[in-house]
Design a protein around this motif. Structure first.
Motif, PDB file in Angstrom:
ATOM      1  N   GLY A  29       0.820  -1.205   0.000  1.00 46.17           N
ATOM      2  CA  GLY A  29       0.000   0.000   0.000  1.00 46.17           C
ATOM      3  C   GLY A  29       0.856   1.257   0.000  1.00 46.17           C
ATOM      4  N   ARG A  30       1.948   1.236   0.742  1.00 45.03           N
ATOM      5  CA  ARG A  30       2.860   2.380   0.755  1.00 45.03           C
ATOM      6  C   ARG A  30       3.551   2.537  -0.601  1.00 45.03           C
ATOM      7  NH1 ARG A  30       5.942   3.020   6.589  1.00 45.03           N
ATOM      8  NH2 ARG A  30       4.065   3.071   7.872  1.00 45.03           N
ATOM      9  N   GLU A  31       3.939   1.419  -1.201  1.00 47.86           N
ATOM     10  CA  GLU A  31       4.575   1.493  -2.517  1.00 47.86           C
ATOM     11  C   GLU A  31       3.605   2.058  -3.559  1.00 47.86           C
ATOM     12  OE1 GLU A  31       6.951  -1.835  -3.894  1.00 47.86           O
ATOM     13  OE2 GLU A  31       6.984  -2.653  -1.865  1.00 47.86           O
ATOM     14  N   ILE A  32       2.343   1.679  -3.459  1.00 52.95           N
ATOM     15  CA  ILE A  32       1.335   2.216  -4.370  1.00 52.95           C
ATOM     16  C   ILE A  32       1.212   3.727  -4.179  1.00 52.95           C
ATOM     17  CG2 ILE A  32      -1.157   2.304  -4.835  1.00 52.95           C
ATOM     18  CD1 ILE A  32      -1.238  -0.723  -4.333  1.00 52.95           C
ATOM     19  N   ALA A  33       1.185   4.161  -2.918  1.00 55.15           N
ATOM     20  CA  ALA A  33       1.052   5.590  -2.625  1.00 55.15           C
ATOM     21  C   ALA A  33       2.204   6.386  -3.224  1.00 55.15           C
ATOM     22  CB  ALA A  33       0.985   5.806  -1.112  1.00 55.15           C
ATOM     23  N   VAL A  34       3.423   5.870  -3.067  1.00 56.40           N
ATOM     24  CA  VAL A  34       4.593   6.560  -3.614  1.00 56.40           C
ATOM     25  C   VAL A  34       4.535   6.598  -5.132  1.00 56.40           C
ATOM     26  CG1 VAL A  34       7.100   6.436  -3.872  1.00 56.40           C
ATOM     27  CG2 VAL A  34       6.063   6.059  -1.631  1.00 56.40           C
ATOM     28  N   ALA A  35       4.169   5.468  -5.737  1.00 58.45           N
ATOM     29  CA  ALA A  35       4.105   5.393  -7.204  1.00 58.45           C
ATOM     30  C   ALA A  35       3.066   6.352  -7.767  1.00 58.45           C
ATOM     31  CB  ALA A  35       3.796   3.960  -7.639  1.00 58.45           C
ATOM     32  N   VAL A  36       1.898   6.417  -7.126  1.00 55.81           N
ATOM     33  CA  VAL A  36       0.829   7.304  -7.597  1.00 55.81           C
ATOM     34  C   VAL A  36       1.256   8.762  -7.508  1.00 55.81           C
ATOM     35  CG1 VAL A  36      -1.488   8.176  -7.079  1.00 55.81           C
ATOM     36  CG2 VAL A  36      -1.066   5.710  -7.123  1.00 55.81           C
ATOM     37  N   LYS A  37       1.862   9.145  -6.403  1.00 57.65           N
ATOM     38  CA  LYS A  37       2.252  10.543  -6.215  1.00 57.65           C
ATOM     39  C   LYS A  37       3.399  10.945  -7.140  1.00 57.65           C
ATOM     40  CE  LYS A  37       0.278  11.145  -1.681  1.00 57.65           C
ATOM     41  NZ  LYS A  37       0.407  11.670  -0.310  1.00 57.65           N
ATOM     42  N   LEU A  38       4.177   9.969  -7.565  1.00 62.02           N
ATOM     43  CA  LEU A  38       5.279  10.272  -8.485  1.00 62.02           C
ATOM     44  C   LEU A  38       4.835  10.322  -9.942  1.00 62.02           C
ATOM     45  CD1 LEU A  38       8.243   8.152  -7.031  1.00 62.02           C
ATOM     46  CD2 LEU A  38       8.041  10.645  -7.056  1.00 62.02           C
ATOM     47  N   GLY A  39       3.895   9.413 -10.313  1.00 60.30           N
ATOM     48  CA  GLY A  39       3.571   9.297 -11.737  1.00 60.30           C
ATOM     49  C   GLY A  39       2.105   9.265 -12.098  1.00 60.30           C
ATOM     50  N   ALA A  41      -2.203   8.155 -11.251  1.00 60.76           N
ATOM     51  CA  ALA A  41      -3.008   7.006 -10.844  1.00 60.76           C
ATOM     52  C   ALA A  41      -3.345   6.032 -11.968  1.00 60.76           C
ATOM     53  CB  ALA A  41      -4.307   7.498 -10.191  1.00 60.76           C
ATOM     54  N   ASP A  42      -2.833   6.266 -13.166  1.00 60.96           N
ATOM     55  CA  ASP A  42      -3.129   5.395 -14.307  1.00 60.96           C
ATOM     56  C   ASP A  42      -1.943   4.460 -14.573  1.00 60.96           C
ATOM     57  OD1 ASP A  42      -3.853   4.150 -16.630  1.00 60.96           O
ATOM     58  OD2 ASP A  42      -4.179   5.976 -17.786  1.00 60.96           O
ATOM     59  N   PRO A  43      -2.107   3.160 -14.313  1.00 62.58           N
ATOM     60  CA  PRO A  43      -1.002   2.222 -14.527  1.00 62.58           C
ATOM     61  C   PRO A  43      -0.596   2.087 -15.997  1.00 62.58           C
ATOM     62  CG  PRO A  43      -3.018   1.035 -14.016  1.00 62.58           C
ATOM     63  CD  PRO A  43      -3.303   2.490 -13.780  1.00 62.58           C
ATOM     64  N   ASN A  44      -1.461   2.520 -16.911  1.00 64.41           N
ATOM     65  CA  ASN A  44      -1.126   2.446 -18.340  1.00 64.41           C
ATOM     66  C   ASN A  44      -0.070   3.476 -18.724  1.00 64.41           C
ATOM     67  OD1 ASN A  44      -2.996   0.353 -19.079  1.00 64.41           O
ATOM     68  ND2 ASN A  44      -4.645   1.852 -18.830  1.00 64.41           N
ATOM     69  N   THR A  45       0.008   4.543 -17.953  1.00 63.35           N
ATOM     70  CA  THR A  45       1.008   5.583 -18.231  1.00 63.35           C
ATOM     71  C   THR A  45       2.048   5.697 -17.117  1.00 63.35           C
ATOM     72  OG1 THR A  45      -0.453   7.257 -17.239  1.00 63.35           O
ATOM     73  CG2 THR A  45      -0.613   6.919 -19.616  1.00 63.35           C
ATOM     74  N   LYS A  48       5.793   2.372 -13.016  1.00 64.23           N
ATOM     75  CA  LYS A  48       6.094   2.001 -11.632  1.00 64.23           C
ATOM     76  C   LYS A  48       4.836   1.507 -10.928  1.00 64.23           C
ATOM     77  CE  LYS A  48       8.251   1.638  -7.717  1.00 64.23           C
ATOM     78  NZ  LYS A  48       9.152   0.472  -7.477  1.00 64.23           N
ATOM     79  N   LEU A  49       3.725   2.215 -11.118  1.00 64.16           N
ATOM     80  CA  LEU A  49       2.464   1.784 -10.520  1.00 64.16           C
ATOM     81  C   LEU A  49       2.030   0.444 -11.088  1.00 64.16           C
ATOM     82  CD1 LEU A  49       0.000   2.244  -8.737  1.00 64.16           C
ATOM     83  CD2 LEU A  49      -1.011   3.595 -10.593  1.00 64.16           C
ATOM     84  N   TYR A  50       2.206   0.264 -12.396  1.00 63.02           N
ATOM     85  CA  TYR A  50       1.858  -1.020 -13.028  1.00 63.02           C
ATOM     86  C   TYR A  50       2.620  -2.159 -12.354  1.00 63.02           C
ATOM     87  CZ  TYR A  50       1.270  -4.626 -16.612  1.00 63.02           C
ATOM     88  OH  TYR A  50       0.973  -5.800 -17.262  1.00 63.02           O
ATOM     89  N   ASP A  51       3.920  -1.952 -12.142  1.00 63.28           N
ATOM     90  CA  ASP A  51       4.755  -2.998 -11.537  1.00 63.28           C
ATOM     91  C   ASP A  51       4.325  -3.294 -10.105  1.00 63.28           C
ATOM     92  OD1 ASP A  51       6.191  -3.120 -13.884  1.00 63.28           O
ATOM     93  OD2 ASP A  51       7.845  -1.886 -13.160  1.00 63.28           O
ATOM     94  N   ALA A  56       1.322  -6.656  -6.107  1.00 65.87           N
ATOM     95  CA  ALA A  56       0.179  -6.819  -5.212  1.00 65.87           C
ATOM     96  C   ALA A  56      -0.634  -8.056  -5.585  1.00 65.87           C
ATOM     97  CB  ALA A  56      -0.702  -5.571  -5.261  1.00 65.87           C
ATOM     98  N   LYS A  57      -0.873  -8.240  -6.870  1.00 68.68           N
ATOM     99  CA  LYS A  57      -1.648  -9.396  -7.327  1.00 68.68           C
ATOM    100  C   LYS A  57      -0.897 -10.705  -7.070  1.00 68.68           C
ATOM    101  CE  LYS A  57      -4.281  -6.923 -10.880  1.00 68.68           C
ATOM    102  NZ  LYS A  57      -4.544  -6.753 -12.336  1.00 68.68           N
ATOM    103  N   GLN A  58       0.425 -10.675  -7.264  1.00 71.74           N
ATOM    104  CA  GLN A  58       1.240 -11.867  -7.016  1.00 71.74           C
ATOM    105  C   GLN A  58       1.192 -12.274  -5.548  1.00 71.74           C
ATOM    106  OE1 GLN A  58       4.940 -10.403  -8.490  1.00 71.74           O
ATOM    107  NE2 GLN A  58       4.247 -10.387 -10.615  1.00 71.74           N
ATOM    108  N   ASN A  59       0.945 -11.294  -4.679  1.00 66.08           N
ATOM    109  CA  ASN A  59       0.843 -11.566  -3.240  1.00 66.08           C
ATOM    110  C   ASN A  59      -0.607 -11.688  -2.778  1.00 66.08           C
ATOM    111  OD1 ASN A  59       3.628 -11.370  -1.680  1.00 66.08           O
ATOM    112  ND2 ASN A  59       3.726  -9.911  -3.380  1.00 66.08           N
ATOM    113  N   ASN A  60      -1.523 -11.871  -3.745  1.00 64.32           N
ATOM    114  CA  ASN A  60      -2.942 -12.107  -3.465  1.00 64.32           C
ATOM    115  C   ASN A  60      -3.613 -10.958  -2.726  1.00 64.32           C
ATOM    116  OD1 ASN A  60      -2.884 -14.802  -4.593  1.00 64.32           O
ATOM    117  ND2 ASN A  60      -1.812 -15.451  -2.741  1.00 64.32           N
ATOM    118  N   MET A  61      -3.161  -9.743  -2.985  1.00 61.74           N
ATOM    119  CA  MET A  61      -3.820  -8.565  -2.414  1.00 61.74           C
ATOM    120  C   MET A  61      -5.132  -8.345  -3.148  1.00 61.74           C
ATOM    121  SD  MET A  61      -2.138  -4.799  -1.885  1.00 61.74           S
ATOM    122  CE  MET A  61      -2.960  -3.485  -0.970  1.00 61.74           C
TER     123      MET A  61
END
Length: 242
Positions: A29-39, A41-45, A48-51, A56-61
Motif C-alpha cells: 500500500g505504501r509502494e502504491i502511494a509513492v508510485a501514484v504521487k510520483l507518476g 493514478a493510471d497504470p497504463n502511463t 512504476k504503478l503497473y509494476d 500486489a496481485k502476485q501476493n494475493n492482495m
C-alpha cells in the motif's frame, strides 16, 4: 548466480509468511502511494504503478485493497508523504545487510533500525559501506508448467533484455537490469506466461557461509528488521552451510 537463486527463494518464503499475516499488504500500500504521487493514478502511463500492482496481485492482495490504495493516494485529502531511505549495516560474523524503508518520520525510522542492529550484535554503517557487496537486479520468477521448454523461456528472456536465467526444480528465475524488469514482465505476460513474483532486489555478489547455529542470529536480525512498520525490504549476504 546459482547461489543467489537459493537466497532469493529464502526471501520468497519469508514474503509468503508476511502475506499470511497481512503485513505485506500494508507495505505494498505504501509502494502504491509513492508510485501514484510520483507518476499518477493510471497504470497504463505509470510503469512504476503497473509494476507495484502486479506485485500486489502476485501476493494475493484483493483488488478492492489495490483500488482503495490508489484512490487514497490520488485524493487531495491524503497529505501523507513517504521518504525512501536505504540503510546499510553489518550483522554478526560480518554479514552485510541492506534495509529499504518508506517512512513519514526519518528520525523514528533511523532510531528503530539502529536500535535493532545494536540489539542483535550488529552495527549500522555509513552509505556505501556494504552496497558494493550487492548487485541491484530485476528478478522474475516463472513457475514451471507442463509443456514449458527451457530453451523457449531462455530465448524469450534474452529477447526481453534479461542478463541470466537460472533453472530450478520448480521454477525459472530470470535476472534483468533493475530498470528492465517492466519490459521483461510485459513480454512474458504477452505470451500468457504466469509470473509468480517480479521485483528489483539486491543480489549478493559474494556470500558468507555460516553453520546453522550462526545463521540463527542472522535470521533473528532479519525478522526484527522486517517486522518494523517502516521497513519495506531486507537483504543480506549470508548463506546457510549445507
Amino acid at each position: 548466480m546459482s547461489g543467489h537463486s537459493k537466497w532469493h527463494n529464502i526471501q520468497a518464503t519469508k514474503n509468503k509468511a508476511d502475506a499470511a499475516r497481512g503485513k505485506i499488504f500494508t507495505k505494498i500500500g505504501r509502494e502504491i502511494a509513492v508510485a501514484v504521487k510520483l507518476g499518477g493514478a493510471d497504470p497504463n502511463t505509470n510503469s512504476k504503478l503497473y509494476d507495484v500492482i502486479q506485485k500486489a496481485k502476485q501476493n494475493n492482495m484483493p483488488n478492492d485493497n489495490i483500488n482503495r490504495s490508489i484512490k487514497k493516494a490520488a485524493g487531495e485529502t491524503d497529505q501523507t508523504n513517504y521518504d525512501s531511505i536505504t540503510y546499510e549495516g553489518y550483522g554478526n560474523n560480518g554479514v552485510a545487510f541492506i534495509v529499504e524503508c518508506l517512512t513519514d518520520n526519518k528520525n523514528r525510522t533511523a532510531a528503530d533500525v539502529r536500535h535493532l542492529f545494536s540489539k542483535h550484535g550488529g552495527s549500522l554503517g555509513t552509505t556505501g559501506s556494504v552496497m558494493y557487496n550487492f548487485n541491484y537486479k530485476g528478478v522474475v520468477v516463472i513457475p514451471k508448467k507442463d509443456g514449458m521448454e527451457e530453451d523457449d523461456i531462455m530465448m524469450m528472456a534474452l529477447d526481453a533484455g534479461a542478463d541470466d536465467v537460472i533453472t530450478e526444480d520448480d521454477a525459472f528465475v530470470i535476472y534483468t537490469p533493475a530498470d528492465g524488469i517492466h519490459s521483461a514482465v510485459k513480454a512474458f505476460e504477452a505470451q500468457g506466461i504466469e509470473i509468480a513474483s517480479s521485483e528489483s532486489e539486491y543480489i549478493p555478489i559474494n556470500t558468507v557461509t555460516l553453520p546453522t547455529e550462526r545463521m540463527e542470529s542472522i535470521q533473528k536480525l532479519y525478522d526484527a528488521l522486517d517486522d518494523l512498520d517502516d521497513v519495506q525490504n531486507v537483504y543480506h549476504n549470508a548463506e546457510e552451510q549445507e
